[in-house]
Design a protein around this motif. Sequence first.
Motif, PDB file in Angstrom:
ATOM      1  N   LEU A 202       9.417  28.753  12.198  1.00  0.00           N
ATOM      2  CA  LEU A 202       8.058  28.708  12.721  1.00  0.00           C
ATOM      3  C   LEU A 202       7.799  27.265  13.147  1.00  0.00           C
ATOM      4  CD1 LEU A 202       5.504  30.511  13.091  1.00  0.00           C
ATOM      5  CD2 LEU A 202       4.682  29.580  10.921  1.00  0.00           C
ATOM      6  N   GLY A 203       7.433  27.056  14.420  1.00  0.00           N
ATOM      7  CA  GLY A 203       7.224  25.709  14.919  1.00  0.00           C
ATOM      8  C   GLY A 203       6.015  25.617  15.834  1.00  0.00           C
ATOM      9  N   TYR A 204       5.379  24.449  15.864  1.00  0.00           N
ATOM     10  CA  TYR A 204       4.182  24.243  16.672  1.00  0.00           C
ATOM     11  C   TYR A 204       4.300  22.921  17.416  1.00  0.00           C
ATOM     12  CZ  TYR A 204      -0.732  23.797  17.992  1.00  0.00           C
ATOM     13  OH  TYR A 204      -1.895  23.651  18.710  1.00  0.00           O
ATOM     14  N   PHE A 205       3.878  22.915  18.685  1.00  0.00           N
ATOM     15  CA  PHE A 205       3.909  21.731  19.533  1.00  0.00           C
ATOM     16  C   PHE A 205       2.532  21.559  20.153  1.00  0.00           C
ATOM     17  CE2 PHE A 205       4.275  19.690  23.645  1.00  0.00           C
ATOM     18  CZ  PHE A 205       5.179  18.662  23.451  1.00  0.00           C
ATOM     19  N   TYR A 227       5.919  28.779  18.269  1.00  0.00           N
ATOM     20  CA  TYR A 227       7.197  29.486  18.322  1.00  0.00           C
ATOM     21  C   TYR A 227       7.477  30.154  16.978  1.00  0.00           C
ATOM     22  CZ  TYR A 227       8.974  27.474  22.730  1.00  0.00           C
ATOM     23  OH  TYR A 227       9.183  27.138  24.054  1.00  0.00           O
ATOM     24  N   ALA A 228       7.954  31.383  17.023  1.00  0.00           N
ATOM     25  CA  ALA A 228       8.445  32.079  15.837  1.00  0.00           C
ATOM     26  C   ALA A 228       9.791  32.692  16.191  1.00  0.00           C
ATOM     27  CB  ALA A 228       7.463  33.169  15.391  1.00  0.00           C
ATOM     28  N   GLY A 239      29.368  43.292  12.111  1.00  0.00           N
ATOM     29  CA  GLY A 239      29.594  42.249  13.101  1.00  0.00           C
ATOM     30  C   GLY A 239      28.486  42.156  14.124  1.00  0.00           C
ATOM     31  N   LEU A 240      27.527  43.075  14.071  1.00  0.00           N
ATOM     32  CA  LEU A 240      26.391  43.028  14.986  1.00  0.00           C
ATOM     33  C   LEU A 240      25.383  41.978  14.517  1.00  0.00           C
ATOM     34  CD1 LEU A 240      25.754  46.856  15.502  1.00  0.00           C
ATOM     35  CD2 LEU A 240      26.936  45.296  17.056  1.00  0.00           C
ATOM     36  N   TYR A 241      24.574  41.493  15.434  1.00  0.00           N
ATOM     37  CA  TYR A 241      23.551  40.530  15.074  1.00  0.00           C
ATOM     38  C   TYR A 241      22.280  40.813  15.867  1.00  0.00           C
ATOM     39  CZ  TYR A 241      24.808  38.230  19.470  1.00  0.00           C
ATOM     40  OH  TYR A 241      25.037  37.971  20.791  1.00  0.00           O
ATOM     41  N   PHE A 242      21.176  40.332  15.338  1.00  0.00           N
ATOM     42  CA  PHE A 242      19.888  40.428  16.024  1.00  0.00           C
ATOM     43  C   PHE A 242      19.275  39.041  16.051  1.00  0.00           C
ATOM     44  CE2 PHE A 242      15.267  40.490  15.654  1.00  0.00           C
ATOM     45  CZ  PHE A 242      14.918  41.199  16.796  1.00  0.00           C
ATOM     46  N   ARG A 243      18.846  38.615  17.230  1.00  0.00           N
ATOM     47  CA  ARG A 243      18.190  37.323  17.368  1.00  0.00           C
ATOM     48  C   ARG A 243      16.959  37.495  18.234  1.00  0.00           C
ATOM     49  NH1 ARG A 243      23.733  34.140  18.981  1.00  0.00           N
ATOM     50  NH2 ARG A 243      24.655  34.095  16.907  1.00  0.00           N
ATOM     51  N   GLY A 244      15.867  36.920  17.823  1.00  0.00           N
ATOM     52  CA  GLY A 244      14.650  37.045  18.600  1.00  0.00           C
ATOM     53  C   GLY A 244      13.815  35.784  18.541  1.00  0.00           C
ATOM     54  N   GLU A 245      13.052  35.552  19.613  1.00  0.00           N
ATOM     55  CA  GLU A 245      12.176  34.385  19.677  1.00  0.00           C
ATOM     56  C   GLU A 245      10.878  34.794  20.362  1.00  0.00           C
ATOM     57  OE1 GLU A 245      13.400  30.113  20.746  1.00  0.00           O
ATOM     58  OE2 GLU A 245      12.578  30.883  22.635  1.00  0.00           O
ATOM     59  N   LEU A 246       9.769  34.395  19.782  1.00  0.00           N
ATOM     60  CA  LEU A 246       8.458  34.659  20.353  1.00  0.00           C
ATOM     61  C   LEU A 246       7.771  33.329  20.609  1.00  0.00           C
ATOM     62  CD1 LEU A 246       5.960  36.490  21.019  1.00  0.00           C
ATOM     63  CD2 LEU A 246       5.335  36.244  18.610  1.00  0.00           C
ATOM     64  N   MET A 247       7.214  33.163  21.813  1.00  0.00           N
ATOM     65  CA  MET A 247       6.464  31.952  22.142  1.00  0.00           C
ATOM     66  C   MET A 247       5.120  32.345  22.729  1.00  0.00           C
ATOM     67  SD  MET A 247       5.291  29.813  24.768  1.00  0.00           S
ATOM     68  CE  MET A 247       6.309  29.757  26.231  1.00  0.00           C
ATOM     69  N   THR A 248       4.078  31.685  22.266  1.00  0.00           N
ATOM     70  CA  THR A 248       2.765  31.873  22.852  1.00  0.00           C
ATOM     71  C   THR A 248       2.102  30.506  22.957  1.00  0.00           C
ATOM     72  OG1 THR A 248       0.619  32.985  22.646  1.00  0.00           O
ATOM     73  CG2 THR A 248       1.681  32.294  20.598  1.00  0.00           C
ATOM     74  N   GLY A 249       1.318  30.292  24.010  1.00  0.00           N
ATOM     75  CA  GLY A 249       0.690  28.995  24.166  1.00  0.00           C
ATOM     76  C   GLY A 249       0.066  28.818  25.532  1.00  0.00           C
ATOM     77  N   GLN A 250      -0.177  27.569  25.904  1.00  0.00           N
ATOM     78  CA  GLN A 250      -0.812  27.299  27.186  1.00  0.00           C
ATOM     79  C   GLN A 250      -0.285  25.990  27.781  1.00  0.00           C
ATOM     80  OE1 GLN A 250      -5.000  26.949  26.328  1.00  0.00           O
ATOM     81  NE2 GLN A 250      -4.841  24.764  25.853  1.00  0.00           N
ATOM     82  N   ASP A 251      -0.250  25.935  29.085  1.00  0.00           N
ATOM     83  CA  ASP A 251       0.188  24.773  29.853  1.00  0.00           C
ATOM     84  C   ASP A 251      -0.043  25.134  31.315  1.00  0.00           C
ATOM     85  OD1 ASP A 251       1.282  22.358  30.614  1.00  0.00           O
ATOM     86  OD2 ASP A 251       3.293  22.781  29.862  1.00  0.00           O
TER      87      ASP A 251
END
Length: 258
Positions: A202-205, A227-228, A239-251
């Motif tokens: 979990l990250g914030y900018f 970002y999460a 051997g399978l994997y799951f990767r996900g990224e969610l971004m929300t914000g403004q610019d």
Amino acid sequence: MTYPFFASAACALLASACPIPKQTPSTDKIKLSGFLQTQFRDSRQAGKTQHSFEVRRARLSAEVVINEQALAKVSLELAGGKNRSTVEMRDVALIFKSKGSHGLRLTAGQFGSPIGFEMPTSSSTIELPERVTYNRTLFSGKRFRGVMAEQTLEGGITLYGGVVNALTSEDAEQSSLSPGAGARLAGFAGVKFKQGKQQYGLGYFAGKRPEFTSGGTSPEVDRNFLYADAQFTDIMGSGLYFRGELMTGQDRVPSSTG
């Protein structure tokens, strides 16, 4: 005419009396690495038919160990620019770390963004050479300039935060200017958790995109991103994997022409 001779003789006598040990670089002090990605492009888009080979990335990296708690990192992209023939700077940073596996790590210079899953993942290990549009547009180059602190805790938890330039090194409004008209600073912070085959982040900018004028004027706006991300590897031993990224914000979309 005799002074250079006498000076050389004096230096020779001094060196023989008090020999100075030669400083030769140790191979365990310098670590070289890199990777090469080539690409064949076949496009039948109307008006843009292409059949060509391309050097997509050619990276050269070096780490110089200064002592047990400090090192310098330098990495260059050898296939930069529109024609993939320009040498571009990627990482140039000094890193200081406390002793032990759990401790504080300080980085100063130009370094990769730690936010989210995709930007911190090296191009040498990510499966696809292309990055998603929002990261390439809003965080072009994936490199910050500033300072960052990381604290590793027990249980696979890492806290991080820093103060950097509001625009990444290759942002369209930053790449041709240094430091940039009306340059601003930004802050970021986050937490990462890794245990076994699971990883969460979990990250914030937060910062401001400065006003930009070049053939037109784009206004100053707030830059805020949350970002999460999550990753699960070797699901059920398959051997399978799951990767996900969610971004929300403004610019606003960066523009080299205002």
